[in-house]
Design an enzyme around this catalytic site. Structure first.
Site, PDB file in Angstrom:
ATOM      1  CE  LYS A  24      -7.469  21.000   1.593  1.00  0.00           C
ATOM      2  NZ  LYS A  24      -8.763  21.695   1.663  1.00  0.00           N
TER       3      LYS A  24
ATOM      4  CG  LEU B 276       7.289   2.177  -6.193  1.00  0.00           C
ATOM      5  CD1 LEU B 276       7.613   2.712  -7.574  1.00  0.00           C
ATOM      6  CD2 LEU B 276       7.866   0.777  -6.016  1.00  0.00           C
TER       7      LEU B 276
ATOM      8  CD  GLU C  38      -7.173   1.343   2.249  1.00  0.00           C
ATOM      9  OE1 GLU C  38      -6.229   2.140   2.205  1.00  0.00           O
ATOM     10  OE2 GLU C  38      -8.130   1.378   1.455  1.00  0.00           O
TER      11      GLU C  38
ATOM     12  CG  HIS D 286      -0.665   1.440  -4.267  1.00  0.00           C
ATOM     13  ND1 HIS D 286       0.017   2.443  -4.904  1.00  0.00           N
ATOM     14  CD2 HIS D 286      -1.760   2.023  -3.705  1.00  0.00           C
ATOM     15  CE1 HIS D 286      -0.648   3.596  -4.735  1.00  0.00           C
ATOM     16  NE2 HIS D 286      -1.722   3.360  -4.018  1.00  0.00           N
TER      17      HIS D 286
ATOM     18  CE  LYS E  55      -5.399 -12.397   0.877  1.00  0.00           C
ATOM     19  NZ  LYS E  55      -5.397 -11.672   2.125  1.00  0.00           N
TER      20      LYS E  55
ATOM     21  CE  LYS F 103     -10.388   2.063  -0.784  1.00  0.00           C
ATOM     22  NZ  LYS F 103      -9.377   2.959  -0.251  1.00  0.00           N
TER      23      LYS F 103
ATOM     24  NE  ARG G 144       0.264 -13.849   6.073  1.00  0.00           N
ATOM     25  CZ  ARG G 144       0.350 -14.086   7.390  1.00  0.00           C
ATOM     26  NH1 ARG G 144       0.661 -15.288   7.829  1.00  0.00           N
ATOM     27  NH2 ARG G 144       0.105 -13.124   8.257  1.00  0.00           N
TER      28      ARG G 144
ATOM     29  CD  GLN H 271       0.272   1.125   5.237  1.00  0.00           C
ATOM     30  OE1 GLN H 271       1.277   1.727   4.924  1.00  0.00           O
ATOM     31  NE2 GLN H 271      -0.912   1.446   4.776  1.00  0.00           N
TER      32      GLN H 271
END
Ligand code: BG6
Length: 458
Positions: free
Chosen positions: A21, A185, A221, A245, A308, A311, A321, A346
């Site tokens: 969704k 990716l 996050e 990731h 690293k 949450k 970096r 992001q």
């Protein structure tokens, strides 16, 4: 693998789930309106819920927002809705899959010619992957066109279980037909790493231990595990984002130059790092972890790669970096900043080069500044596709370079399984006690010391 340009049914198993969704149906809409779906395409949701057509359409289009600046939007959305439909079924009952097959044939009756391509997307909990993959292969496989199976993470929860699942799915689907998603990716900046490294004459001159002190790959996050606590609790941050990731980004940064840009050559080089002993050095809690990988080859001798992720931190930011070694001493203050190449995935794609310049004006000092390439400013009208838009298009194009090959998956689990078994408290060891940190903080105390220990200079 051929590009699929026509006559396609795109089956989404788990169509009423969150992933479908929030990400998949909206991504398919973008591809539809931009003309990237094969002509014709039908998208068929398959799941257990017995919902009617209108409820289904309302569910899977709820996350598609009108940008407000496109007069064709409403017509496009109507067009999209007209290619969507739903079949309720079950995941373990072959007869339901036979019904699905019949239903697909009824749609395909509208196709010109003989070609019938089918894509099967498993947007499902991994516990049913093998069973559903088997049933699709045995009951719904097209005999006159391409068939592709798309699998989401998590594939396994450690090395053994991942190898088992790869093996079980491979009994029914060839590697060539299988597309394992790691949506990182598909992100613009991740796809840009190869170009940055090999389309510039100067980058190869500093991409090694002669110039680089340390590399950090960070996924922070600001939100917690809202709504996904059940899954997350059994997974933890290493399985959730580091093993996949961040490990993928690590392999693209660390790999050698591929002979060509073919998926095979690129993935062969990415996988090359597994011949080396990756040594995870430290890791902690279920929700935050920092680990260090070393690559035992000449290029990366002594360069720590710090992966690293966490949450519920103070900010959401994902970046790579690369910190360079100190400039030769003697001319300027010894504590001038180190240069850094920063790639921000992001929020807002950007590439920065942090470097020292003369303090402007009569001053003779040195000041640290940044050369910035901000995608929004530099390419104001470029369409930067979302990761799922890229990946679905690549599935249709048969392009495996943005997917995870079986040996890569196994390699990543090989690196992280010892540390996961340790944090899980397996093998008779007591489960380590995680360091707590406050919601909205920078992470556990000790992070700065950890980074400093591995050579990062703030
Ligand atoms: C997913 C994880 O794979 O990636 C999530 O399961 C995480 O926990 C997400 O939030 C991050 O992806 P993105 O694209 O939002 O950075």
């Amino acid at each position: 693998l051929s590009h699929i340009t026509k006559n396609t049914t795109f089956v989404i198993a788990g169509a009423s789930g969150d992933l479908a969704k929030k990400l998949l149906f909206p991504a398919l809409f973008t591809l539809f309106r931009r003309g990237y779906l094969p002509q014709p395409t039908y998208i068929v949701g398959y799941a257990r819920s017995k919902i009617d057509h209108d409820t289904f359409i309302a569910q899977v289009t709820a996350n598609i927002k009108d940008p407000g600046n496109d007069p064709d939007f409403v017509a496009q959305l109507d067009g999209y809705k007209s290619i969507l439909s739903y079949q309720a079924g079950s995941y373990d009952d072959g007869t339901k899959y036979d019904e699905l097959d019949k239903y697909l044939q009824s749609l395909e009756a509208n196709f010109p010619g003989e070609e019938r391509n089918r894509i099967f997307y498993l947007a499902l909990p991994s516990a049913v992957f093998v069973e559903v993959a088997k049933n699709f292969r045995e009951h719904v496989y097209s005999k006159s066109g391409s068939n592709r199976l798309v699998v989401e993470k998590p594939i396994g929860n450690d090395l053994d279980s991942a190898q088992q699942m790869v093996h079980d799915i491979a009994k029914f689907w060839m590697e060539d037909e299988t597309f394992r998603i790691d949506h990182y990716l598909g992100k613009e900046i991740v796809k840009n790493i190869l170009v940055l490294r090999w389309a510039n004459g100067f980058t190869s001159g500093f991409w090694d231990s002669d110039r680089i002190s340390n590399v950090q790959i960070t996924l922070n996050e600001s939100f917690g595990t809202e709504g996904r606590g059940g899954y997350f609790d059994s997974a933890g941050i290493i399985r959730d984002v580091i093993q996949n990731h961040l490990a993928q980004i690590f392999s693209i940064l660390a790999m050698e130059r591929p002979a060509t840009l073919s998926p095979k050559n690129v993935i062969d080089e990415k996988g090359g790092y597994t011949d080396d002993d990756g040594v995870p050095k430290d890791s902690t809690t279920a929700t935050y972890a920092a680990s260090v990988l070393w690559v035992n080859n000449k290029r990366w001798e002594g360069v720590p790669f710090i992966l690293k992720a966490g949450k519920a931190l103070n900010e959401s930011i994902v970046e790579i970096r690369i910190q360079f070694k100190d400039a030769p001493k003697g001319l300027y203050d010894d504590d001038i900043s180190r240069s850094e190449l920063i790639m921000r995935l992001q929020p807002g794609e950007a590439i920065f080069l942090k470097l020292n310049i003369k303090t402007p004006g009569f001053e003779s000092g040195v000041v640290s500044t940044e050369m910035k390439l901000n995608y929004k400013e530099t390419f104001p009208s470029a369409f930067i596709p979302a990761a799922y838009e890229v990946l679905v298009r690549d599935v249709l194009n048969g392009d495996h370079s943005t997917f995870v090959r079986d040996d890569e998956l196994v390699a990543a689990w090989k690196i992280f399984t010892p540390i996961l078994h340790w944090t899980d408290g397996k093998d008779g060891e007591p489960k380590p006690v995680p360091t707590k940190y406050k919601y909205g903080s920078r992470g556990p105390n000790g992070l700065d010391d950890f980074l400093a220990k591995y050579g990062y200079k703030a």
